[in-house]
Design an enzyme around this catalytic site. Sequence first.
Site, mmCIF file in Angstrom:
data_model
loop_
_atom_site.group_PDB
_atom_site.id
_atom_site.type_symbol
_atom_site.label_atom_id
_atom_site.label_comp_id
_atom_site.label_asym_id
_atom_site.label_seq_id
_atom_site.Cartn_x
_atom_site.Cartn_y
_atom_site.Cartn_z
ATOM 1 N N CYS A 280 0.833 -1.207 0.000
ATOM 2 C CA CYS A 280 0.000 0.000 0.000
ATOM 3 C C CYS A 280 0.872 1.264 0.000
ATOM 4 O O CYS A 280 1.531 1.550 -0.981
ATOM 5 C CB CYS A 280 -0.971 -0.056 1.184
ATOM 6 S SG CYS A 280 -2.326 1.119 1.035
ATOM 7 N N GLU B 254 -1.078 -8.714 4.739
ATOM 8 C CA GLU B 254 -0.896 -8.880 6.199
ATOM 9 C C GLU B 254 -2.219 -8.803 6.951
ATOM 10 O O GLU B 254 -2.288 -9.124 8.124
ATOM 11 C CB GLU B 254 0.119 -7.857 6.714
ATOM 12 C CG GLU B 254 -0.422 -6.468 7.028
ATOM 13 C CD GLU B 254 -0.665 -5.588 5.799
ATOM 14 O OE1 GLU B 254 -0.695 -6.121 4.668
ATOM 15 O OE2 GLU B 254 -0.829 -4.369 5.976
ATOM 16 N N HIS C 106 -3.557 -5.554 0.963
ATOM 17 C CA HIS C 106 -2.885 -5.798 2.240
ATOM 18 C C HIS C 106 -2.855 -7.283 2.587
ATOM 19 O O HIS C 106 -3.744 -7.766 3.299
ATOM 20 C CB HIS C 106 -3.620 -5.057 3.359
ATOM 21 C CG HIS C 106 -3.398 -3.588 3.369
ATOM 22 N ND1 HIS C 106 -2.359 -2.985 4.041
ATOM 23 C CD2 HIS C 106 -4.083 -2.579 2.771
ATOM 24 C CE1 HIS C 106 -2.416 -1.674 3.874
ATOM 25 N NE2 HIS C 106 -3.452 -1.392 3.097
#
Lengths: 228, 84
Positions: free
Chosen positions: A86, A196, A194
């Site tokens: 990002c 994660e 994302h």
Amino acid sequence: MTRIGVVVFPGSNCEYDAASAVTQLGAEAQFIWHSESDLSGFDGIILPGGFAHGDYLRPGALARFSPVMEAVARYAADGGPVLGICNGFQVLAEAGLLPGALQKNRGLTFLSESTTIIVVSTTSVLTRNATKGQELVVPINHFSGAYTCDDATYDALVANGQIVLRYKDNPNGSRDDVAGVANEAGNVVGLMPHPERAMSTLLGSADGRILLESFVGVKAPTGAGSSR
Amino acid sequence: MNYNVIVDVTLRKGIADPEGSTIERALPALGFTGVSNVHAGKSFRFDVEASDESAALEKATALAERLLSNPVIEDANARLAEEA
């Protein structure tokens, strides 16, 4: 134990998510403040999401001049794995470590939603464990995520397999649905989604794991990023 | 001496300009017809210490290309501000 450095700029806000994700995968995460300049001893570097330096001027425009970025450039040139998520992707693009640029989303809305991305290339440090054509559900959370580059750059990216991930349904106006790109060597990757935040089915999706497992499993060449 | 410089940063030709096109679409609803080719950009204004005008512009152009604009998608143009 694999050691992953997570760069923290003033205004980063996904560093704990990134650290938590790599820890869940059995690696050790260590935060690196943006004023530091030695990245020796790390097996990989993550530039996390957020609003580095307030995103003033343009996302990543000021962060690329943080002292740590010279070290990241050296580390990348030595073949060390670097991942920008990002805002981290925006920083890598501004720094010229990845081709192209990220523009405001088509429609000028901040997008916070789940997306499906498709694995296009498996030669990068982020996708080497994945399969071509594999679909992954991973959230996005950005205002400036429309990938753009000129035609010559785009043709080269396609020819070299540097387009790593594409959106299934383009949410932001990215050129040809591009969600993630790599450098020519494949050791520097940036993506707007994302991974994660897609580590557990309990929280919506565990599809980010295969990407971060790929990244955490790569070892940096000995001596990568040491000051000289 | 100090020169007051304006730098305009605009999207390069062919780069999508969602702000410009949104503004353009909004205008007819407000009664402004016959307005087309709308582009949005940024403007910066600052003083540059230099020996003469061309040195001031050269410095402003250099910093505009290095920091104020992203040359991948934007053009930067430096000019001297009109005398106040």
